[in-house]
Structure formats: structure tokens, C-alpha cells
Design a protein around this motif. Structure first.
Motif, short mmCIF file in Angstrom:
data_model
loop_
_atom_site.label_atom_id
_atom_site.label_comp_id
_atom_site.label_asym_id
_atom_site.label_seq_id
_atom_site.Cartn_x
_atom_site.Cartn_y
_atom_site.Cartn_z
N GLY A 118 48.59 16.09 -70.40
CA GLY A 118 49.64 15.11 -70.12
C GLY A 118 49.35 13.77 -70.76
N LEU A 119 48.10 13.34 -70.71
CA LEU A 119 47.72 12.07 -71.33
C LEU A 119 47.80 12.16 -72.86
N GLY A 120 47.61 13.35 -73.37
CA GLY A 120 47.73 13.54 -74.81
C GLY A 120 49.15 13.33 -75.32
N GLN A 121 50.13 13.40 -74.41
CA GLN A 121 51.54 13.18 -74.78
C GLN A 121 51.88 11.69 -74.84
N PHE A 122 51.00 10.83 -74.33
CA PHE A 122 51.26 9.39 -74.34
C PHE A 122 51.12 8.84 -75.75
N TYR A 123 51.86 7.78 -76.03
CA TYR A 123 51.77 7.13 -77.33
C TYR A 123 50.37 6.55 -77.53
N CYS A 124 49.83 5.90 -76.48
CA CYS A 124 48.50 5.31 -76.61
C CYS A 124 47.84 5.14 -75.24
N ILE A 125 46.53 5.35 -75.21
CA ILE A 125 45.72 5.08 -74.03
C ILE A 125 44.74 3.98 -74.41
N TYR A 126 44.69 2.93 -73.59
CA TYR A 126 43.87 1.76 -73.89
C TYR A 126 42.66 1.72 -72.96
N VAL A 127 41.47 1.76 -73.55
CA VAL A 127 40.25 1.72 -72.75
C VAL A 127 39.49 0.43 -73.06
N GLY A 140 38.84 15.58 -76.74
CA GLY A 140 39.96 16.00 -77.56
C GLY A 140 41.14 15.04 -77.59
N LEU A 141 40.99 13.87 -76.97
CA LEU A 141 42.08 12.89 -76.99
C LEU A 141 41.91 11.97 -78.20
N ASN A 142 42.92 11.90 -79.04
CA ASN A 142 42.83 11.08 -80.25
C ASN A 142 43.82 9.93 -80.25
N ASN A 143 44.43 9.67 -79.10
CA ASN A 143 45.39 8.56 -78.99
C ASN A 143 44.77 7.39 -78.23
N ILE A 144 43.50 7.09 -78.52
CA ILE A 144 42.74 6.10 -77.78
C ILE A 144 42.52 4.85 -78.63
N THR A 145 42.70 3.69 -78.04
CA THR A 145 42.31 2.44 -78.70
C THR A 145 41.64 1.54 -77.68
N ILE A 146 40.95 0.52 -78.16
CA ILE A 146 40.22 -0.38 -77.27
C ILE A 146 41.06 -1.61 -76.97
N LEU A 147 41.23 -1.89 -75.70
CA LEU A 147 41.85 -3.13 -75.23
C LEU A 147 40.83 -3.76 -74.28
N LYS A 148 40.09 -4.72 -74.77
CA LYS A 148 39.06 -5.34 -73.95
C LYS A 148 39.67 -6.02 -72.73
N ASN A 149 38.96 -5.96 -71.63
CA ASN A 149 39.36 -6.76 -70.48
C ASN A 149 39.35 -8.22 -70.90
N PHE A 150 40.22 -9.03 -70.34
CA PHE A 150 40.25 -10.44 -70.72
C PHE A 150 40.64 -11.28 -69.52
N LYS A 151 40.41 -12.58 -69.64
CA LYS A 151 40.78 -13.49 -68.57
C LYS A 151 41.32 -14.77 -69.18
N ASN A 152 42.26 -15.35 -68.50
CA ASN A 152 42.84 -16.61 -68.96
C ASN A 152 42.04 -17.75 -68.34
N PHE A 153 40.89 -18.05 -68.96
CA PHE A 153 40.03 -19.07 -68.39
C PHE A 153 39.75 -20.18 -69.40
N LYS A 154 39.24 -21.28 -68.88
CA LYS A 154 38.81 -22.39 -69.73
C LYS A 154 37.32 -22.22 -69.97
N ILE A 155 36.94 -22.10 -71.22
CA ILE A 155 35.53 -21.96 -71.57
C ILE A 155 34.90 -23.34 -71.63
N LEU A 156 33.78 -23.50 -70.95
CA LEU A 156 33.10 -24.79 -70.95
C LEU A 156 32.67 -25.18 -72.36
N SER A 157 32.52 -26.46 -72.58
CA SER A 157 31.92 -26.94 -73.83
C SER A 157 30.40 -26.99 -73.66
N THR A 158 29.69 -27.00 -74.74
CA THR A 158 28.22 -27.04 -74.66
C THR A 158 27.74 -28.31 -73.96
#
Length: 345
Positions: A118-127, A140-158
Motif C-alpha cells: 500500500g505504501l508503495g502506491q504512494f507518490y512519495c514517503i518522507y523519512v 523494496g520501497l523506492n519512493n523514499i526521500t529525506i525530509l529532515k525534521n525542522f523547527k522554526n527557531f531563532k539560532i543564537l549568535s556566537t
């Protein structure tokens, strides 16, 4: 037509801080920024099986008017929503997308050939990690791409980083509070080190929402806390970096081997705080061992204790990693991470 329908655990009207809800909301927010709120349909799966008939009705309507269908189910949900989407899609032929939360899917699919088909029928699976992509490829799943976890944060300055620390060194955990997150491991390690040295080498603050099914367990654990260990409650997501920047080190002693990219580590990077972590399955996808943090053998409390004690002898080893954490955080900002999804919609 709408650009996409997002089917996920939003928990509208509730303050849910689990990884599934947070990621569903974060991705949806970025989609709304990109395409406009009026172009995104949201279907909340919070409430479980009793609301399923109503959810199915909403799904039929969403399929009719959306170009893309994006789902975020966890263990139980994936068995329901993958076949549901495939059945409904017989009539509408939309692009189906599945965004995986955490790193559990490869082991979950090993003996579930129908679900795998069933997952093989999906256009894309994001891990979240390369480790997961390789594991699913072996199935055997070839519809896999990487979507990194992310956060909308303010990165401190050095310039905002602390450069000197004195004993006791302030460390913390910043995740759901439950046995499986290794809370007892770090409590045990800190108590052991302080007792051995007859001094307060470390203080430990524990942050996070207590798992609703483990409240009694945590109340018992808290009774064993010395005065240098405290539970600090829940921090709003937009305040996490502000709180973490005051700490010497974040400890992530997880006993979930199939973690994906833990949001707590991303928060630590944005705050310039290195990580001491157990080596879960995708550890090396997230932590640059010896660069942005230090790993220890998964589930090994003795190794955790030994490394934590060694760090106290050479705090500069941690301090010199702080700028490297800020650099690493830039890999997990929304505009960088979300691109792999946007280009497929």
C-alpha cells in the motif's frame, strides 16, 4: 483547487506537545506560508477510532478538491489511513504523500507485506534520516526521500554564547518525561557522580510534558530527587532556545532505539548547547560525534556515567563544541528542510 490536504494529529483546542503533533503543525505552517492558508485543508485525527466515520467523510471531500494528500499517521494510524487513502484515490488519482515521524517504520513493515504494498502506491514517503531511507530501500520501497525534521527557531549568535562555566555544571533533559526517554538513567548517573566526588559536580533539570500513563511512575521517581535534581515543567516551544541557552549540556538518554530526528536536539543546537546522547539507530544522522556532541552505547548507564564524569574533568571539551552546534542548527531551519517536500507538490 486546494494545493494540499493535511491529515494528521493536530489536537485542535489542546496543548499537546508530543513529537507527532509538533511535526504535523510545523510542516502545515510552512505549507500555509508557501501557498496561503486558504490553499491548505486540515483534517484532525485526534480523538481516535470513534471519530473515524466523520474523518472519512471529510477525506472524500478533501480528495475531491485537493491536488495533494499528505498524511502523518503513527503506528496505529498508518494501518488505517494508508489503505483508506489508496481506496479513495481510486476515484480521484491525487498525489499521496506520507511524512513519517520518528524512525520506527522500517521495523514495523518487515512482516506487513500488504501495508508495504500500500505504501508503495504512494507518490512519495518522507523519512527523517538516511538510515531510514536505506532500511526501507532494503524492503523494496523506492519512493523514499529525506525530509529532515525542522523547527522554526531563532539560532543564537556566537556573541550570545557563554564561554566559562563553573561547578556545579548545569545540565538538563528536554523531552517527554517517560521511562523510555531514559530519565532514570541520567538521574542515576548524576547522583552517582556527585556521591562519588562528595560534591555537587552537576545539577540536573528535567523539562517536558509527563506522559499521561506514567504520572504515578514519575511521582515515585521525583521522591528520590536530591536537592540538585529538579523537575521544571513544560516550556512553550517558542521559548525552548531561550531556556536551553543557560545550560552547559543537554543529555538525551533515550531508550527508544527508533528515534528519528529528535526536536530536543535541534533546540539544543540552536541554543549552542552540545548533546550527550545514547546512540540510537539514527544517532550518526543527527549528532556529529565528537563535534556537536558525544555518544555512548545505547542503554548503557555505566557508559553514560563514565563519560559524564570525564566531561567534568575537561569542560573545555564541551565549551569548544558550542559554536559548532550553532552551525549545525542551520541544517534544520524550515526554508532548508522543507524544500524536498515543496518540489514534489
Amino acid at each position: 483547487m486546494k494545493k494540499a490536504c493535511v491529515i494528521g494529529h493536530f489536537g485542535f483546542g489542546e496543548n499537546l506537545l508530543n513529537g507527532q503533533t509538533i511535526k504535523t503543525k510545523n510542516v502545515t505552517l510552512e505549507l500555509e506560508k508557501q501557498f496561503g492558508e486558504d490553499k491548505i485543508i486540515k483534517i484532525d485525527t485526534h480523538g481516535g477510532i470513534k471519530l473515524l466515520p466523520n474523518i472519512i467523510l471529510k477525506m472524500f471531500k478533501a480528495f475531491k478538491y485537493s491536488e495533494n494528500i499528505i498524511i502523518f499517521p503513527a503506528h496505529n494510524g498508518v494501518r488505517v489511513f494508508v489503505p483508506l487513502c489508496n481506496i479513495i484515490n481510486i476515484f480521484f488519482r491525487r498525489k499521496l504523500h506520507y511524512i513519517v515521524i520518528g524512525g520506527w517504520l522500517p521495523s514495523f513493515l518487515k512482516n506487513r507485506s500488504i501495508l508495504k504494498w500500500g505504501l508503495g502506491q504512494f507518490y512519495c514517503i518522507y523519512v527523517e534520516t538516511g538510515t531510514m531511507k536505506r532500511a526501507l530501500g532494503k524492503l523494496g520501497l523506492n519512493n523514499i526521500t529525506i525530509l529532515k525534521n525542522f523547527k522554526n527557531f531563532k539560532i543564537l549568535s556566537t556573541s550570545e554564547l557563554k564561554s566559562t562555566y563553573d561547578k556545579p555544571y548545569k545540565i538538563c533533559t528536554f523531552s517527554r518525561v517517560m521511562k523510555e526517554k531514559g530519565i532514570e538513567d541520567i538521574v542515576s548517573a548524576v547522583i552517582s557522580i556527585n556521591k562519588k566526588n562528595r560534591d555537587k559536580i552537576y545539577t540536573l533539570d528535567i523539562y517536558g510534558q509527563v506522559d499521561t500513563e506514567q504520572v504515578e511512575w514519575f511521582e515515585k521517581v521525583k521522591k528520590s530527587f536530591p536537592d540538585y535534581i529538579s523537575y521544571k515543567g513544560v516550556v512553550k516551544s517558542d521559548k525552548s532556545v531561550e531556556v536551553l541557552k543557560n545550560y552547559f549540556l543537554l543529555v538525551f538518554p533515550t531508550r527508544f532505539f527508533t528515534e528519528g530526528i529528535p526536536g530536543t536536539i535541534l533546540d539544543a543546537y540552536a541554543a549552542g548547547v552540545p548533546v550527550l546522547s545514547s546512540k540510537w539507530e539514527s544517532f550518526f544522522d543527527v549528532v556529529d560525534d565528537g563535534y556537536t556532541g558525544i555518544g555512548y552505547e545505547f542503554g548503557d548507564v555505566k557508559a553514560l556515567t563514565k563519560i559524564l564524569e570525564q566531561i567534568s574533568y575537561d569542560p573545555e571539551n564541551i565549551i569548544e563544541k558550542k559554536c559548532k552546534c550553532l552551525k549545525k542548527a542551520n541544517e534544520y531551519v524550515p526554508e532548508v528542510a522543507i524544500y524536498s517536500l515543496l518540489k514534489r507538490l
